[in-house]
Design an enzyme around this catalytic site. Structure first.
Site, PDB file in Angstrom:
ATOM      1  N   LYS A 189     -10.324-103.380 -29.318  1.00 57.48           N
ATOM      2  CA  LYS A 189     -11.618-103.509 -29.987  1.00 57.48           C
ATOM      3  C   LYS A 189     -12.573-104.319 -29.117  1.00 57.48           C
ATOM      4  CE  LYS A 189     -13.874-101.854 -33.265  1.00 57.48           C
ATOM      5  NZ  LYS A 189     -13.983-100.410 -33.359  1.00 57.48           N
ATOM      6  N   SER A 380     -15.273 -95.246 -34.484  1.00 58.29           N
ATOM      7  CA  SER A 380     -15.148 -96.269 -35.524  1.00 58.29           C
ATOM      8  C   SER A 380     -15.664 -95.723 -36.854  1.00 58.29           C
ATOM      9  CB  SER A 380     -15.859 -97.557 -35.111  1.00 58.29           C
ATOM     10  OG  SER A 380     -14.995 -98.359 -34.348  1.00 58.29           O
TER      11      SER A 380
END
Length: 581
Positions: A189, A380
């Site tokens: 991330k 995402s």
């Protein structure tokens, strides 16, 4: 009495003047509307200039006054570009296409979609030529589709392979005491990595290298076929910058000839039987060629979700659950709409808004086929809203995945201490509170971390159900890692590669219909009040003014910091700080 009469006269005069102003504006709008009519002349060449910002969806302004006064942002819609090229194939007045653009103001997946459409156009037997003084790499990729490609004798081609640069702020934070408190799930991330480290992690380097190589392989495979140059030779050309001038570009077969613009026009004249007219892409679209007509009652609804996902109503520039969900419900309840295509071009954003959109799509899917088409980005939160579709279709160069979440909150405690500011709090309860002027306490961290983990688990479960995979299988390819569309097929995140057109055809097959018209959603409305809020610099937006004053690289630094500062709630967002060059 005289005062009252004068007051009433003034009020009446004000309303009459206001009425006349509006009548004047509407007359101007009507005249402008008549002036917009474009007629395509015989023996025309369609000229492609793609330097105007290209969006997947750019509906015509519904406010005639704002349109007439040119208060709207200049933009091109990808769907209209594709339709225009499709119509030009069979338009007897169009003899060929000339690609002549200073640069291509589109993402790589959008550029590839246009390039593929130009390949189809060539099958009609009509020509595609390209000319430029200087080719950027993306511009060359698009233009290499041409039958003949020309360069100014003192021009150059920027053909060097792909690269990206990421700015890291950890040392800045330590030095000045201004930082972002980050809670995340997903070792890849990297959307928040620049605020935690002062250099790139191995995990981030791995994924960045992987998707850059995947995108580059698509580019050179396409160029190789069009220019008849081997992939190995193209990599040598890139390594040695053999497009750096016209002479080396010609020797490397990157171009067909080195000529001036007047000589290029002569070549167009020879291939069109001398006297030809050029018509711009914008004018061709205005002539009505930006849409494909159909008399069928059956419809395929294409809902465009473009931009960051933010909790709220939404607009043409960002996705909010308000406008998108209204569009989904409208398409679902329209009996003539037989299937829904969700076109996603988003790096993600608010996890809450993503969940609300996912839910509305899940309800629509129970009644009608749902197909997702992925543009430049569907990562995402962008993947979150896509994962429950019956079919997911991505461009080979789409960036997707990034199944991971994080929370980021600014903290100024060290900075405040350095300049002599002390903040004192008073509470009625011992709850998990947070102040930007105090270090994050463990209780607040634990509760926020619990929320991040809960949303990550929900996200993975959504993907698991939608893609018919186990939790473990999804978790293996998740962890916030991004993939190209080509890679995502291998990981089970995407069903097939293709364009928006392909997705619409798949939706029609699932709905078992052969003829249909496409209905675009959502509808956006711009208030005249907003349109009239002109800056002292004319029509330029705040972003354009800042870019002009700061330069592209400095503006990007400002944009990244400002973007993180404005994040609210837990985020399902990709590492959108990548700028591929």
């Amino acid at each position: 009495m005289k005062f009252l009469r004068n007051l009433l006269a003034s009020i009446l005069g004000f309303f009459i003047a206001l009425f006349l102003i509006f009548v004047f504006f509407f007359i101007i709008a009507a005249i402008a509307g008549d002036g917009d009519k474009v007629v395509v002349k015989e023996n025309s060449v369609l000229e492609l200039d793609l330097s105007t910002p290209i969006k997947d969806y750019a509906p015509k302004e519904d406010n005639p006054i704002a349109e007439a006064l040119e208060l709207t942002e200049e933009k091109l819609a990808l769907n209209k570009i594709i339709n225009a090229i499709e119509n030009a194939k069979t338009d007897t007045k169009i003899k060929g296409i000339s690609i002549k653009t200073t640069f291509v103001n589109a993402g790589i997946a959008q550029t590839q979609a246009i390039r593929n459409k130009l390949e189809e156009f060539k099958e009609s037997g009509k020509f595609v030529y390209a000319y430029n003084d200087v080719y950027s790499q993306k511009n060359y990729y698009l233009s290499s589709v041409a039958d003949s490609l020309f360069l100014n004798p003192v021009g150059a081609i920027d053909f060097k392979g792909l690269s990206t640069e990421i700015l890291y702020f950890k040392d800045f934070e330590d030095k000045y005491g201004i930082k972002m408190e980050v809670i995340r799930h997903g070792k890849y991330k990297s959307a928040v990595e620049p605020f935690l480290e002062n250099q790139m992690s191995e995990a981030n380097r791995e994924q960045t290298t992987s998707f850059l190589k995947s995108i580059w392989s698509e580019i050179i495979e396409d160029v190789s076929k069009s220019r008849n140059i081997s992939i190995e030779e193209l990599n040598i050309i890139a390594d040695n910058s053999n497009g750096r001038n016209a002479e080396t570009a010609l020797k490397s077969n990157l171009i067909d000839a080195s000529i001036y613009e007047d000589e290029y026009k002569e070549k167009l004249a020879s291939v069109t039987n001398d006297k030809f007219k050029t018509i711009s892409l914008e004018d061709y679209i205005k002539s009505g060629k930006g849409r494909v007509s159909s008399t069928s009652k059956d419809k395929i609804a294409v809902i465009y979700a473009q931009g960051d996902i933010m909790y709220g109503e939404g607009s043409e520039d960002y996705i909010g659950q308000g406008i998108i969900n209204k569009a989904i419900i409208k398409a679902k309840e329209d009996n003539n709409v037989k299937a829904i295509v969700l076109r996603v071009n988003s790096p993600g954003g608010s996890a809450l808004a993503s969940e609300l959109i996912w839910r509305e799509l899940e309800l629509a899917k129970q009644e009608k086929p749902l197909v997702v088409s992925m543009g430049n980005l569907a990562a995402s939160g962008g993947y979150y809203i896509a994962c429950n579709a019956d079919k997911i279709i991505a461009e080979p160069t789409t960036i997707t995945g990034s199944i991971g979440v994080f929370g980021a909150i600014p903290n100024f405690s060290q900075f405040a201490g350095n300049i002599g500011i002390n903040a004192e709090q008073v509470h009625t309860n011992n709850s998990a509170t947070y102040s930007v002027f105090e270090p994050m306490n463990q209780k607040f961290y634990d509760i926020t971390k619990e929320g991040v983990e809960q949303i990550y688990t929900t996200f993975v479960n959504r993907v698991s159900t939608g893609r018919n995979m186990t939790f473990e299988q999804v978790n293996e390819v998740a962890q916030g890692r991004v993939w190209t569309g080509k890679e995502a097929i291998e990981k089970g995140l995407v069903d097939q590669l293709g364009s928006l057109e392909d997705a619409i055809k798949v939706a029609a097959e699932l709905a078992e219909i052969e003829t249909y018209k496409v209905r675009n959603f959502p509808n956006y409305k711009t208030d005249l009040k907003d349109a009239l809020q002109l800056s002292p610099f004319g029509k330029a937006s705040k972003e354009e003014i800042l870019k002009e004053a700061m330069g592209d690289e400095n503006y990007q630094l400002y944009y990244n910091i400002n973007r993180m500062k404005n994040l609210k709630g837990i985020q399902a967002r990709m590492p959108f700080t990548f700028q591929i060059k």
